[in-house]
Design a protein around this motif. Structure first.
Motif, PDB file in Angstrom:
ATOM      1  N   LYS A  54       5.592  43.763 -55.512  1.00 57.21           N
ATOM      2  CA  LYS A  54       6.041  45.007 -54.858  1.00 57.21           C
ATOM      3  C   LYS A  54       4.883  46.036 -55.385  1.00 57.21           C
ATOM      4  CE  LYS A  54       9.631  46.233 -57.986  1.00 57.21           C
ATOM      5  NZ  LYS A  54      11.192  46.589 -57.959  1.00 57.21           N
ATOM      6  N   THR A  55       4.562  45.985 -56.611  1.00 53.11           N
ATOM      7  CA  THR A  55       3.621  47.028 -57.191  1.00 53.11           C
ATOM      8  C   THR A  55       1.928  46.943 -57.092  1.00 53.11           C
ATOM      9  OG1 THR A  55       3.750  45.939 -59.282  1.00 53.11           O
ATOM     10  CG2 THR A  55       5.359  47.833 -58.729  1.00 53.11           C
ATOM     11  N   LYS A  67       0.299  46.519 -53.942  1.00 49.65           N
ATOM     12  CA  LYS A  67      -0.263  47.463 -53.084  1.00 49.65           C
ATOM     13  C   LYS A  67      -0.413  49.015 -53.784  1.00 49.65           C
ATOM     14  CE  LYS A  67       0.685  45.039 -48.711  1.00 49.65           C
ATOM     15  NZ  LYS A  67       1.191  45.215 -47.455  1.00 49.65           N
ATOM     16  N   GLN A  68       0.620  49.093 -54.425  1.00 53.15           N
ATOM     17  CA  GLN A  68       0.866  50.551 -54.951  1.00 53.15           C
ATOM     18  C   GLN A  68      -0.453  50.710 -56.014  1.00 53.15           C
ATOM     19  OE1 GLN A  68       4.034  51.299 -57.800  1.00 53.15           O
ATOM     20  NE2 GLN A  68       3.895  53.248 -57.350  1.00 53.15           N
ATOM     21  N   ALA A  69      -0.619  49.773 -56.783  1.00 52.35           N
ATOM     22  CA  ALA A  69      -1.661  50.059 -57.863  1.00 52.35           C
ATOM     23  C   ALA A  69      -3.302  50.039 -57.207  1.00 52.35           C
ATOM     24  CB  ALA A  69      -1.548  48.727 -58.845  1.00 52.35           C
ATOM     25  N   ALA A 117      -3.658  51.355 -54.149  1.00 51.77           N
ATOM     26  CA  ALA A 117      -3.674  52.428 -53.434  1.00 51.77           C
ATOM     27  C   ALA A 117      -3.773  53.672 -54.451  1.00 51.77           C
ATOM     28  CB  ALA A 117      -2.179  52.828 -52.790  1.00 51.77           C
ATOM     29  N   GLU A 118      -3.625  53.696 -55.641  1.00 53.60           N
ATOM     30  CA  GLU A 118      -3.861  54.467 -56.694  1.00 53.60           C
ATOM     31  C   GLU A 118      -4.995  54.282 -57.513  1.00 53.60           C
ATOM     32  OE1 GLU A 118      -0.080  54.491 -58.928  1.00 53.60           O
ATOM     33  OE2 GLU A 118       0.707  55.577 -57.488  1.00 53.60           O
ATOM     34  N   SER A 178      -3.223  54.278 -65.482  1.00 52.27           N
ATOM     35  CA  SER A 178      -3.673  55.650 -64.599  1.00 52.27           C
ATOM     36  C   SER A 178      -4.495  56.462 -65.715  1.00 52.27           C
ATOM     37  CB  SER A 178      -2.837  56.205 -63.897  1.00 52.27           C
ATOM     38  OG  SER A 178      -2.303  55.321 -63.091  1.00 52.27           O
ATOM     39  N   TYR A 233       2.775  46.927 -63.797  1.00 56.55           N
ATOM     40  CA  TYR A 233       2.419  48.187 -63.094  1.00 56.55           C
ATOM     41  C   TYR A 233       4.073  48.881 -62.902  1.00 56.55           C
ATOM     42  CZ  TYR A 233      -0.425  51.489 -60.943  1.00 56.55           C
ATOM     43  OH  TYR A 233      -1.227  52.728 -60.500  1.00 56.55           O
ATOM     44  N   ARG A 259       2.139  51.738 -65.163  1.00 56.95           N
ATOM     45  CA  ARG A 259       1.548  52.503 -64.249  1.00 56.95           C
ATOM     46  C   ARG A 259       0.779  53.576 -64.836  1.00 56.95           C
ATOM     47  NH1 ARG A 259       4.652  55.829 -59.393  1.00 56.95           N
ATOM     48  NH2 ARG A 259       2.770  56.775 -58.359  1.00 56.95           N
TER      49      ARG A 259
END
Length: 333
Positions: free
Chosen positions: A53-54, A56-58, A60-61, A35, A26, A31
């Motif tokens: 690190k990605t 939670k970002q993935a 959240a998106e 998406s 991601y 990413r």
């Protein structure tokens, strides 16, 4: 013979509508592509290292996130978008055992297949959709209703439906809107690396820095040299991208046109072209690939450190940082 092309109206998402696509990674491309495909109505899961690190970002998106092995097991199409130098180890550790008959192994760059860092089984499709632009623009242009053109390739067509799959993926990320071109893994790898090294990245940074140094050493203000040698480059490349080289020259001043046409070939001359050929030979022979793999195994991501430090410490970067802060005070430097 012109390259085979496909446009949006010629391609359907239907061949992969009921299939699960696991995007492994991601980062910049992962990413954007995950998406875009999700927004196109495709069934996308994202495969990541637990605790990375990605993750939670993935989530959240809006993505369903799984560990890499679980995502590969669940997928019909395994789309590997982690860095080149991490692909072989990740494939052997987490993916290979889940590359079962009828699945597709997919990439956005052909190095791992071309150089045989990854050797897939014979009973799967091996495909590639390679956007010709950075991930940020892949996402931005998709959201604007357009897209980044891509190269598409099929290395192995076990199912007889590999081309349907890869073209549908290209449509899913928005690339068929401007158009996609047929290539093969060898051509994509060799031309991609060549462009990065002699023109887009390496050639540009070396040309800009040498031009800047020439003006400063002649007594001109570094700030003025920055604007002339770096800042205005985007204005010219935007014209080149939109209108071609002739179109660019037709849209600059007559003095710029005459000076560029008569002096440019003196700077980037036949000697420079011969050096470009040497670089291409190193790519085609596998010499660069061997060098890069060896360097990465010894130093990992520190492989870039010395070269990056030289650029970071250069006067053009120090001057540029101040000028960019002046022009765009809210932008991260």
């Amino acid at each position: 013979m012109p390259a085979k092309k496909w446009l949006d109206k010629e391609v359907s998402l239907d061949p992969i509508k009921k299939q699960t696509i696991a995007v492994i990674g991601y980062g910049i491309q992962g990413r954007a592509q995950a998406s875009n495909m999700k927004d196109s109505g495709l069934n996308v899961i994202v495969g990541l290292r637990k605790g990375g690190k990605t993750w939670k970002q993935a989530e959240a998106e809006g993505h369903k996130v799984m560990e890499v092995a679980d995502a590969a097991k669940a997928a019909d199409i395994i789309h590997i978008l982690i860095p080149d130098m991490e692909q072989e180890e990740t494939y052997k550790r987490d993916i290979a055992k889940h590359v079962t008959a009828g699945k597709a192994l997919s990439f956005s760059h052909g190095a791992a297949i071309h150089w045989k860092w990854i050797v897939p089984p014979k009973d799967v499709d091996v495909i590639m959709v390679a956007p010709k632009g950075p991930g940020q623009r892949v996402r931005e242009l998709y959201q604007d209703g357009f897209g980044i053109p891509s190269l598409v390739a099929v290395h192995q067509d076990h199912t007889g439906k590999a081309w349907d799959r890869v073209l549908a993926m290209a449509k899913g990320i928005g690339s068929t809107r401007p158009g996609v071109l047929k290539t093969d893994f060898k051509e994509e790898v060799e031309t991609d690396w060549f462009g990065e090294q002699v023109d887009l990245c390496g050639g540009t940074h070396a040309l800009v820095m040498n031009a800047f140094e020439t003006l400063v050493e002649a007594g001109y203000q570094p700030e003025v040299a920055y604007f002339e040698c770096l800042h205005e480059l985007k204005l010219i490349t935007d014209l080149v991208q939109k209108y071609g080289l002739t179109g660019m020259y037709n849209r600059v001043s007559e003095t710029a046109r005459y000076g560029g046409l008569t002096r440019g070939p003196r700077v980037v001359d036949k000697d420079a072209k011969n050096k470009m050929k040497q670089v291409l030979n190193e790519i085609q022979s596998g010499e660069f690939a061997e060098e890069w793999v060896s360097k990465y195994k010894k130093e990992g991501k520190h492989s870039f450190a010395r070269y990056m430090k030289d650029i970071e410490n250069h006067q053009i970067e120090k001057v540029g940082k101040d000028l960019r802060k002046m022009m765009w005070p809210d932008q991260e430097t």
